[in-house]
Design a protein around this motif. Structure first.
Motif, short mmCIF file in Angstrom:
data_model
loop_
_atom_site.label_atom_id
_atom_site.label_comp_id
_atom_site.label_asym_id
_atom_site.label_seq_id
_atom_site.Cartn_x
_atom_site.Cartn_y
_atom_site.Cartn_z
N CYS A 1 4.97 48.97 -3.51
CA CYS A 1 5.34 48.93 -4.93
C CYS A 1 5.44 47.50 -5.43
O CYS A 1 5.56 47.27 -6.62
CB CYS A 1 6.66 49.66 -5.16
SG CYS A 1 8.12 48.80 -4.59
N GLY A 2 5.39 46.54 -4.51
CA GLY A 2 5.46 45.14 -4.91
C GLY A 2 6.83 44.51 -4.72
O GLY A 2 6.99 43.32 -4.97
N ARG A 3 7.79 45.29 -4.29
CA ARG A 3 9.14 44.77 -4.03
C ARG A 3 9.44 45.04 -2.56
O ARG A 3 9.70 46.18 -2.17
CB ARG A 3 10.14 45.41 -4.96
CG ARG A 3 9.92 44.93 -6.39
CD ARG A 3 10.88 45.59 -7.36
NE ARG A 3 10.83 44.96 -8.66
CZ ARG A 3 9.96 45.25 -9.61
NH1 ARG A 3 9.01 46.14 -9.39
NH2 ARG A 3 10.01 44.64 -10.79
N ARG A 4 9.41 43.98 -1.78
CA ARG A 4 9.49 44.09 -0.32
C ARG A 4 10.65 44.94 0.19
O ARG A 4 10.44 45.79 1.06
CB ARG A 4 9.52 42.70 0.30
CG ARG A 4 9.40 42.73 1.81
CD ARG A 4 9.35 41.33 2.37
NE ARG A 4 8.27 40.58 1.77
CZ ARG A 4 7.17 40.21 2.40
NH1 ARG A 4 7.03 40.49 3.67
NH2 ARG A 4 6.23 39.53 1.78
N PRO A 5 11.89 44.78 -0.31
CA PRO A 5 12.98 45.61 0.24
C PRO A 5 12.76 47.11 0.00
O PRO A 5 13.10 47.93 0.85
CB PRO A 5 14.23 45.12 -0.50
CG PRO A 5 13.88 43.76 -1.00
CD PRO A 5 12.41 43.76 -1.25
N ILE A 6 12.19 47.45 -1.15
CA ILE A 6 11.94 48.86 -1.46
C ILE A 6 10.81 49.40 -0.59
O ILE A 6 10.89 50.51 -0.05
CB ILE A 6 11.65 49.02 -2.97
CG1 ILE A 6 12.90 48.64 -3.77
CG2 ILE A 6 11.20 50.45 -3.30
CD1 ILE A 6 12.69 48.50 -5.25
#
Length: 171
Positions: A19-24
């Motif tokens: 999604c482009g957000r590493r933690p997610i």
């Protein structure tokens, strides 16, 4: 983009999800199976029907939040509470290729439906989440979520259950 929202399935491939957000991304790829199996989270996936591919997901938890965290306490029945019960939207991600095509809206609509169903069998005050950045804060604010922490970049946010019930009942 039409999607089907289904309960988490252990055998679906997840390594491609981005999604482009590493933690997610990392939580979904590396932790979702064990957290789901331990019943720490209930996870739901948006599936593209033509391919069966996961194009989004969200994870819910039940908990409570300190009333002291609220910048201004509501003047309602909660004024004497030390904590308020809530369903927490812990994660929500949409694959990059499917962003801004209605998948996030479909996921949130399903979140509202699930939270409504929970409110039919258990009391709560709100749906809460922790915004990831200014872009997601603006998105959640546009839907009616209100910040309740001091962090400007990634505040804790909430939507009262009364608002969610009115939305779902009005549909």
């Amino acid at each position: 983009m039409q999607v089907i929202i289904e309960s988490y399935q252990r055998d679906r491939p997840r390594n491609f999800f981005e999604c482009g957000r590493r933690p997610i991304d990392n939580w979904y790829k590396n932790n979702s199976k064990k957290c789901f199996d331990r019943v720490e989270y209930r996870v739901f996936e948006a599936i593209f029907p033509a391919t069966g591919r996961v194009v989004g997901y969200y994870a819910l938890q039940i908990g409570n939040e300190s009333m002291a965290a609220l910048p201004s306490k509501p003047a309602d029945y909660t004024k004497n509470y030390t904590a308020f019960p809530a369903v927490h939207l812990a994660f929500l991600g949409v694959h990059r290729e499917c962003q801004r095509k209605g998948v996030g809206t479909a996921l949130l609509s399903d979140v509202f439906d699930k939270v409504y169903q929970i409110s039919e069998i258990a009391g709560m005050y709100a749906l809460t989440l922790q915004s990831y950045d200014e872009e997601s804060t603006a998105f959640y604010s546009s839907l009616g979520f209100e910040p309740y922490s001091d962090s400007k970049a990634s505040p804790k946010m909430l939507m009262p259950i009364r608002t969610i019930r009115a939305l779902v009942e009005g549909e």
